[in-house]
Enzyme design. Structure first.
Site, mmCIF file in Angstrom:
data_model
loop_
_atom_site.group_PDB
_atom_site.id
_atom_site.type_symbol
_atom_site.label_atom_id
_atom_site.label_comp_id
_atom_site.label_asym_id
_atom_site.label_seq_id
_atom_site.Cartn_x
_atom_site.Cartn_y
_atom_site.Cartn_z
ATOM 1 N N ASP A 59 0.825 -1.209 0.000
ATOM 2 C CA ASP A 59 0.000 0.000 0.000
ATOM 3 C C ASP A 59 0.857 1.257 0.000
ATOM 4 O OD1 ASP A 59 -2.524 -1.364 0.142
ATOM 5 O OD2 ASP A 59 -2.080 -1.798 2.245
ATOM 6 N N TYR A 117 6.418 -10.197 6.669
ATOM 7 C CA TYR A 117 6.419 -8.748 6.870
ATOM 8 C C TYR A 117 7.052 -8.436 8.222
ATOM 9 C CZ TYR A 117 3.308 -7.539 2.963
ATOM 10 O OH TYR A 117 2.771 -7.329 1.714
#
Length: 342
Positions: A59, A117
């Protein structure tokens, strides 16, 4: 021109000034910059496009230490020339760490078996502004014990509807994901949350971190995470961490190394079972130079094994001659298993 050659890219980028990975009209994105550089490198016409497919659609504001992408090159350029050429045409905030010719059917997104992540939290009462570009300043009053208790509930196969947001018409086929590890690691003034899974939903990691920080601040009890997994419609406040602290750390493929997940992934997977790419080098990522989120069909596992969420496409790929059978987390434990469609 001859037959197109599929090229794999390993990428790092500082996502602060970009509107995310995916191409968007009139927005500056990572994908758009790389495609423009590839068009110039291969001297294509202005109206020609070389689509670059990424493993994950990060994002706006999210960074990557090891994003993976592929594209079909219209002519052959040596891998070192591709890396040097693209880096010469890209801004310093986007770096090609490695380039290599790959199998014609390699797909950066659909062949990925998992991602890791990392989210970086600054845990000092006052922090230098030179660090806030890549981390979230949360102060020094967090209860790590409460956060670790809450994070333990995330490991395993769950419905994560309470931890993602999707625009109308872009809902995933299933909100169920399998998390193999979710842990915290203190590094000087930085608390790093690392999470590895077979896939992620939009804003999923940031919502998990926002909720865990709320637990650490005493705004939520530690059992709130487990309650949200059991009942995604549970009323109450929802939290989302800022984009700046999040990094796509690794993308994993069959045959790739998962050692970079922090050295405790095996233990985390064993814990999940009880509860029911190789790294390429060559160029430093942008943030290191600055300062020193399609699973459809699933298949079942034998009784007692952690659920596996490989797609049927990956199962077929594993069945090819010479392919390594077994999903990546079970292969880590040296326990190959037969795979059948669920």
């Amino acid at each position: 021109m001859g037959t197109p050659v599929r090229v794999r890219l390993d990428l790092a980028y500082d996502g602060t000034d970009f509107a995310g990975w995916q191409h968007q009209p009139d927005r500056d994105t990572i994908q758009r910059r790389i495609e423009a550089a590839a068009r110039r490198l291969y001297r294509l016409a202005p109206d020609e496009r070389t689509p670059v497919v990424g493993a994950g659609r990060t994002d706006a504001g999210v960074h990557a230490e090891r994003q993976v992408a592929h594209f079909d090159a219209p002519l052959v350029i040596p891998p070192a020339g591709i890396r040097a050429g693209l880096n010469g045409l890209l801004p310093d905030s986007i770096r090609v760490l490695a380039a290599a010719e790959t199998a014609p059917d390699f797909h950066a997104r659909f062949d990925a078996t998992g991602k890791t992540y990392r989210y970086h939290l600054l845990t000092e009462p006052v922090v230098t502004p030179l660090q806030t570009r890549y981390a979230w300043p949360v102060g020094d009053r967090l209860s790590r014990e409460a956060m670790e208790e809450a994070a333990a509930a995330l490991v395993g196969r769950h419905d994560f509807r309470a931890f993602f947001t999707a625009p109308p018409g872009e809902e995933p086929r299933t909100p169920v994901r399998n998390i193999f590890t979710a842990r915290f690691d203190q590094r000087e003034n930085m608390l790093v949350f690392e999470v590895a899974a077979d896939g992620f939903l939009r804003y999923m990691v940031r919502r998990m971190v926002g909720t865990l920080v709320a637990v650490g601040r005493g705004q939520l009890p530690p059992d709130r995470v487990g309650a949200l997994l059991r009942d995604p419609e549970l009323p109450g406040p929802r939290f989302r961490a800022p984009a700046a602290g999040l990094r796509l750390y690794r993308v994993h493929y069959d045959g790739g190394s998962l050692a970079a997940c922090g050295g405790t992934l095996k233990a985390s997977i064993r814990g999940a079972q009880r509860r029911g790419g190789g790294v390429w080098g060559g160029v430093s990522p942008p943030h290191e130079r600055r300062w020193s989120e399609s699973r459809s069909d699933s298949h079942r596992q034998p009784v007692g094994k952690a659920p596996c969420t490989h797609t049927n496409r990956q199962i077929r790929r594993a069945g090819r001659p010479g392919a390594r059978a077994g999903c990546f987390h079970h292969r880590l434990l040296g326990k190959r298993h037969s795979q059948r469609a669920g």
